[in-house]
Design a protein around this motif. Structure first.
Motif, PDB file in Angstrom:
ATOM      1  N   GLN A 146       0.847  -1.188   0.000  1.00 45.83           N
ATOM      2  CA  GLN A 146       0.000   0.000   0.000  1.00 45.83           C
ATOM      3  C   GLN A 146       0.886   1.242   0.000  1.00 45.83           C
ATOM      4  N   VAL A 147       0.592   2.142  -0.908  1.00 49.33           N
ATOM      5  CA  VAL A 147       1.359   3.384  -1.023  1.00 49.33           C
ATOM      6  C   VAL A 147       0.454   4.552  -0.673  1.00 49.33           C
ATOM      7  N   GLN A 148       0.993   5.511   0.035  1.00 53.22           N
ATOM      8  CA  GLN A 148       0.226   6.716   0.316  1.00 53.22           C
ATOM      9  C   GLN A 148       1.129   7.936   0.310  1.00 53.22           C
ATOM     10  N   LEU A 149       0.504   9.079   0.018  1.00 52.12           N
ATOM     11  CA  LEU A 149       1.189  10.367   0.052  1.00 52.12           C
ATOM     12  C   LEU A 149       0.558  11.190   1.163  1.00 52.12           C
ATOM     13  N   VAL A 150       1.397  11.751   2.001  1.00 50.47           N
ATOM     14  CA  VAL A 150       0.906  12.542   3.127  1.00 50.47           C
ATOM     15  C   VAL A 150       1.457  13.955   3.024  1.00 50.47           C
ATOM     16  N   GLU A 151       0.549  14.924   3.116  1.00 54.19           N
ATOM     17  CA  GLU A 151       0.912  16.327   3.022  1.00 54.19           C
ATOM     18  C   GLU A 151       0.597  17.058   4.317  1.00 54.19           C
ATOM     19  N   TRP A 184       6.596 -10.917  -5.480  1.00 52.07           N
ATOM     20  CA  TRP A 184       7.947 -10.385  -5.679  1.00 52.07           C
ATOM     21  C   TRP A 184       8.095  -9.768  -7.066  1.00 52.07           C
ATOM     22  N   SER A 185       7.204  -8.853  -7.356  1.00 50.18           N
ATOM     23  CA  SER A 185       7.268  -8.173  -8.648  1.00 50.18           C
ATOM     24  C   SER A 185       7.102  -6.672  -8.455  1.00 50.18           C
ATOM     25  N   VAL A 186       7.557  -5.936  -9.447  1.00 52.68           N
ATOM     26  CA  VAL A 186       7.400  -4.480  -9.449  1.00 52.68           C
ATOM     27  C   VAL A 186       6.181  -4.136 -10.293  1.00 52.68           C
ATOM     28  N   GLU A 187       5.316  -3.313  -9.754  1.00 54.35           N
ATOM     29  CA  GLU A 187       4.096  -2.928 -10.444  1.00 54.35           C
ATOM     30  C   GLU A 187       4.068  -1.413 -10.664  1.00 54.35           C
ATOM     31  N   GLY A 188       3.499  -1.050 -11.790  1.00 56.20           N
ATOM     32  CA  GLY A 188       3.337   0.373 -12.062  1.00 56.20           C
ATOM     33  C   GLY A 188       4.109   0.836 -13.286  1.00 56.20           C
ATOM     34  N   PRO A 189       4.267   2.149 -13.421  1.00 53.90           N
ATOM     35  CA  PRO A 189       3.933   3.143 -12.417  1.00 53.90           C
ATOM     36  C   PRO A 189       2.442   3.466 -12.349  1.00 53.90           C
ATOM     37  N   LEU A 190       1.973   3.741 -11.152  1.00 55.61           N
ATOM     38  CA  LEU A 190       0.626   4.216 -10.931  1.00 55.61           C
ATOM     39  C   LEU A 190       0.683   5.631 -10.358  1.00 55.61           C
ATOM     40  N   ASN A 191      -0.365   6.389 -10.609  1.00 60.68           N
ATOM     41  CA  ASN A 191      -0.424   7.763 -10.144  1.00 60.68           C
ATOM     42  C   ASN A 191      -1.126   7.816  -8.779  1.00 60.68           C
ATOM     43  N   TYR A 192      -0.445   8.356  -7.790  1.00 59.98           N
ATOM     44  CA  TYR A 192      -1.002   8.492  -6.448  1.00 59.98           C
ATOM     45  C   TYR A 192      -1.154   9.973  -6.114  1.00 59.98           C
ATOM     46  N   TRP A 193      -2.193  10.273  -5.314  1.00 58.41           N
ATOM     47  CA  TRP A 193      -2.466  11.654  -4.917  1.00 58.41           C
ATOM     48  C   TRP A 193      -2.400  11.781  -3.398  1.00 58.41           C
ATOM     49  N   GLY A 194      -1.929  12.934  -2.938  1.00 53.72           N
ATOM     50  CA  GLY A 194      -2.039  13.276  -1.537  1.00 53.72           C
ATOM     51  C   GLY A 194      -3.465  13.694  -1.215  1.00 53.72           C
ATOM     52  N   SER A 242       5.123   0.405   0.214  1.00 47.52           N
ATOM     53  CA  SER A 242       5.974  -0.523  -0.518  1.00 47.52           C
ATOM     54  C   SER A 242       6.397   0.112  -1.850  1.00 47.52           C
ATOM     55  N   ILE A 243       7.370   0.988  -1.751  1.00 49.00           N
ATOM     56  CA  ILE A 243       7.823   1.759  -2.908  1.00 49.00           C
ATOM     57  C   ILE A 243       9.089   1.150  -3.479  1.00 49.00           C
ATOM     58  N   PHE A 244       9.065   0.904  -4.771  1.00 49.43           N
ATOM     59  CA  PHE A 244      10.274   0.461  -5.450  1.00 49.43           C
ATOM     60  C   PHE A 244      11.037   1.657  -6.004  1.00 49.43           C
ATOM     61  N   SER A 245      10.315   2.537  -6.685  1.00 48.70           N
ATOM     62  CA  SER A 245      10.931   3.755  -7.210  1.00 48.70           C
ATOM     63  C   SER A 245       9.840   4.772  -7.515  1.00 48.70           C
ATOM     64  N   ILE A 246      10.236   6.027  -7.591  1.00 47.75           N
ATOM     65  CA  ILE A 246       9.302   7.112  -7.897  1.00 47.75           C
ATOM     66  C   ILE A 246       9.781   7.843  -9.124  1.00 47.75           C
ATOM     67  N   ALA A 254       2.355  11.686  -7.406  1.00 51.43           N
ATOM     68  CA  ALA A 254       3.598  10.990  -7.706  1.00 51.43           C
ATOM     69  C   ALA A 254       3.304   9.758  -8.543  1.00 51.43           C
ATOM     70  N   HIS A 255       4.195   9.498  -9.473  1.00 51.94           N
ATOM     71  CA  HIS A 255       4.090   8.299 -10.306  1.00 51.94           C
ATOM     72  C   HIS A 255       5.044   7.268  -9.707  1.00 51.94           C
ATOM     73  N   ILE A 256       4.451   6.249  -9.112  1.00 53.58           N
ATOM     74  CA  ILE A 256       5.218   5.345  -8.255  1.00 53.58           C
ATOM     75  C   ILE A 256       5.181   3.914  -8.763  1.00 53.58           C
ATOM     76  N   ASN A 257       6.362   3.306  -8.791  1.00 50.31           N
ATOM     77  CA  ASN A 257       6.466   1.869  -9.024  1.00 50.31           C
ATOM     78  C   ASN A 257       6.509   1.200  -7.651  1.00 50.31           C
ATOM     79  N   SER A 258       5.554   0.345  -7.383  1.00 50.40           N
ATOM     80  CA  SER A 258       5.488  -0.303  -6.078  1.00 50.40           C
ATOM     81  C   SER A 258       5.992  -1.735  -6.157  1.00 50.40           C
TER      82      SER A 258
END
Length: 126
Positions: A1-6, A107-117, A27-31, A97-101
């Motif tokens: 689960q990925v989240q952005l906090v402002e 055990w795989s990398v998913e994305g990138p998906l767009n997440y919002w704060g 669970s962030i792999f890269s942004i 943010a466009h995040i690869n999770s």
């Protein structure tokens, strides 16, 4: 689960400054790209500034020379320094943010998906 906090936002007088921050967690792999948008009452959400993973930036014409976007890749955080604020810039500011999770189940990398704060209110008084 990925989240952005402002955290942050707030009330500032015209001509004043404010710094926004937005931290990604989970669970962030890269942004890839990160950015800031704003939405004034009754208006559409519009891009304010964006920054790529290698630091290239893009700004709305209305904020060039006054706003600065930056990021700390080690902290998965993006910042927006806003100077010489104007009353017309009162809005809810959102980071994205466009995040690869990383999926720990397979055990795989998913994305990138767009997440919002969740958005933070910035009010500029005249």
């Amino acid at each position: 689960q990925v989240q952005l906090v402002e955290p942050g936002g707030g009330l500032v007088q015209a001509g004043g400054s404010l710094r926004l921050s937005c931290a990604a967690s989970g669970s962030i792999f890269s942004i890839n790209a990160m950015g800031w948008y704003r939405q004034a009452p009754g208006k559409q959400r519009v891009l304010v500034a964006a920054i790529t993973s290698d630091g290239s930036t893009n700004y709305a014409d209305s904020v060039k020379g006054r706003f600065t976007i930056s990021r700390d890749n080690a902290k998965n955080t993006v910042y927006l320094q806003m100077n010489s604020l104007k009353p017309g810039e009162t809005a809810v500011y959102y980071c994205d943010a466009h995040i690869n999770s990383f999926n720990r189940c397979n055990w795989s990398v998913e994305g990138p998906l767009n997440y919002w704060g969740q958005g933070t209110q910035v009010t500029v008084s005249s």
